[in-house]
Design a protein around this motif. Structure first.
Motif, short mmCIF file in Angstrom:
data_model
loop_
_atom_site.label_atom_id
_atom_site.label_comp_id
_atom_site.label_asym_id
_atom_site.label_seq_id
_atom_site.Cartn_x
_atom_site.Cartn_y
_atom_site.Cartn_z
N VAL A 276 0.83 -1.21 0.00
CA VAL A 276 0.00 0.00 0.00
C VAL A 276 0.86 1.26 0.00
N LEU A 277 1.93 1.27 0.78
CA LEU A 277 2.81 2.43 0.81
C LEU A 277 3.49 2.66 -0.54
N VAL A 278 3.87 1.58 -1.21
CA VAL A 278 4.45 1.72 -2.55
C VAL A 278 3.41 2.30 -3.51
N ALA A 279 2.17 1.81 -3.42
CA ALA A 279 1.11 2.32 -4.30
C ALA A 279 0.85 3.80 -4.06
N ILE A 280 0.91 4.23 -2.81
CA ILE A 280 0.69 5.64 -2.49
C ILE A 280 1.90 6.49 -2.89
N ASN A 281 3.08 5.95 -2.71
CA ASN A 281 4.31 6.69 -2.94
C ASN A 281 4.72 6.74 -4.40
N GLN A 282 4.29 5.75 -5.18
CA GLN A 282 4.76 5.63 -6.56
C GLN A 282 4.45 6.83 -7.44
N PRO A 283 3.26 7.41 -7.39
CA PRO A 283 3.02 8.60 -8.23
C PRO A 283 3.99 9.73 -7.97
N PHE A 284 4.36 9.95 -6.70
CA PHE A 284 5.31 11.01 -6.39
C PHE A 284 6.69 10.71 -6.97
N THR A 285 7.19 9.49 -6.76
CA THR A 285 8.50 9.14 -7.30
C THR A 285 8.50 9.17 -8.82
N LEU A 286 7.39 8.77 -9.42
CA LEU A 286 7.29 8.79 -10.88
C LEU A 286 7.39 10.21 -11.42
N TRP A 287 6.64 11.12 -10.80
CA TRP A 287 6.67 12.53 -11.22
C TRP A 287 8.05 13.13 -11.01
N MET A 288 8.64 12.91 -9.85
CA MET A 288 9.90 13.55 -9.53
C MET A 288 11.04 13.02 -10.41
N LEU A 289 11.12 11.72 -10.57
CA LEU A 289 12.17 11.15 -11.40
C LEU A 289 11.95 11.47 -12.88
N HIS A 290 10.70 11.55 -13.29
CA HIS A 290 10.40 11.95 -14.67
C HIS A 290 10.96 13.34 -14.97
N SER A 291 10.81 14.27 -14.02
CA SER A 291 11.33 15.63 -14.22
C SER A 291 12.86 15.62 -14.29
N PHE A 292 13.51 14.77 -13.51
CA PHE A 292 14.97 14.68 -13.58
C PHE A 292 15.43 14.12 -14.92
N PHE A 293 14.74 13.10 -15.41
CA PHE A 293 15.12 12.51 -16.69
C PHE A 293 14.94 13.50 -17.84
N LEU A 294 13.94 14.36 -17.74
CA LEU A 294 13.73 15.36 -18.79
C LEU A 294 14.90 16.32 -18.90
N ASN A 295 15.61 16.53 -17.80
CA ASN A 295 16.74 17.45 -17.81
C ASN A 295 18.01 16.85 -18.41
N ILE A 296 17.98 15.56 -18.70
CA ILE A 296 19.14 14.90 -19.30
C ILE A 296 18.94 14.82 -20.81
N PRO A 297 19.84 15.38 -21.60
CA PRO A 297 19.65 15.38 -23.06
C PRO A 297 19.54 13.96 -23.62
#
Length: 227
Positions: free
Chosen positions: A94-115
């Motif tokens: 349950v904690l992974v299910a709740i936490n996953q959207p946040f980690t997905l959004w945050m890591l997605h933004s970091f990946f966008l900054n890498i050419p």
């Protein structure tokens, strides 16, 4: 009651040490699973040119904005029916299910900054997509992974709603255990046990922040500036 008696009573007599072990299992498992899924999913969405990636992120954001207690209440009935209520793996899921959207959004933004040129250059040199991701992209965005991991750690470490609702008395984590020391209007608590437990719970956080402060600052800076 002296300070030594407070710590002895909380850790030994009242079983706070077992709660620390349970918290460690829950937190470490949640962080590892969340970061693994988040890095793979965030990288895939950042490199995807399809419009569905945007709607996946929007759905994740809506899911993340929902109060935790509403999500927990939806899980309770099937967990009781399947006889898996009260166990640590249940709360981890349950904690992974709740936490996953946040980690997905945050890591997605970091990946966008890498050419994207870094991926393409690695694949031109003979790497597969996964090898380029593992050996080229991850080392570059390591501060972002550390920053996201820290926030995932704090979410699982400080959680009360999920662990209090889904774990039995024998498998309590630290935060519900501290709340039980405080007591209720019907049950008398022991404030000194609660104070000893709170101090014990704060020490790992202090050490973690001090140890990873440089990675956290560089990770937040990398996520704030695009390009």
């Amino acid at each position: 009651m002296c300070i030594r008696d407070s710590y002895y009573g909380a850790w030994i007599e009242q079983g706070f040490g077992e709660s620390v072990i349970n918290t460690t299992i829950v937190v470490v498992s949640t962080v590892i699973i969340s970061l693994t899924l988040g890095t793979l999913g965030g990288y895939a969405l950042a490199r995807s040119g399809f419009k569905y990636s945007f709607w996946i992120l929007m759905l994740a954001l809506v899911f993340r904005a929902m109060p935790h207690i509403t999500l927990v209440s939806g899980y309770l009935l099937p967990f009781f029916e399947w006889n898996i209520w009260g166990y640590l793996p249940t709360s981890i899921v349950v904690l992974v299910a709740i936490n996953q959207p946040f980690t997905l959004w945050m890591l997605h933004s970091f990946f966008l900054n890498i050419p994207k040129d870094m991926d393409e250059s690695a694949m031109v040199d003979g790497c597969t997509r996964f090898q380029a991701f593992r050996h080229v992209i991850i080392p570059v965005m390591w501060p972002g992974v550390v920053t996201t991991g820290l926030f995932s750690f704090l979410l699982a470490y400080n959680d009360f709603a999920v662990t209090a609702s889904l774990l039995s008395q024998e498998n309590q984590t630290m935060i519900p255990k501290i709340a039980s020391f405080l007591g209720t209007t019907q049950v008398e608590g022991n404030v000194m046990f609660a104070v000893a437990a709170v101090v014990s719970a704060m020490i790992p956080l202090f050490i973690l922040i001090m140890f990873f402060q440089r990675q956290i600052v560089s990770g937040l800076t990398a996520g704030a500036v695009k390009g």
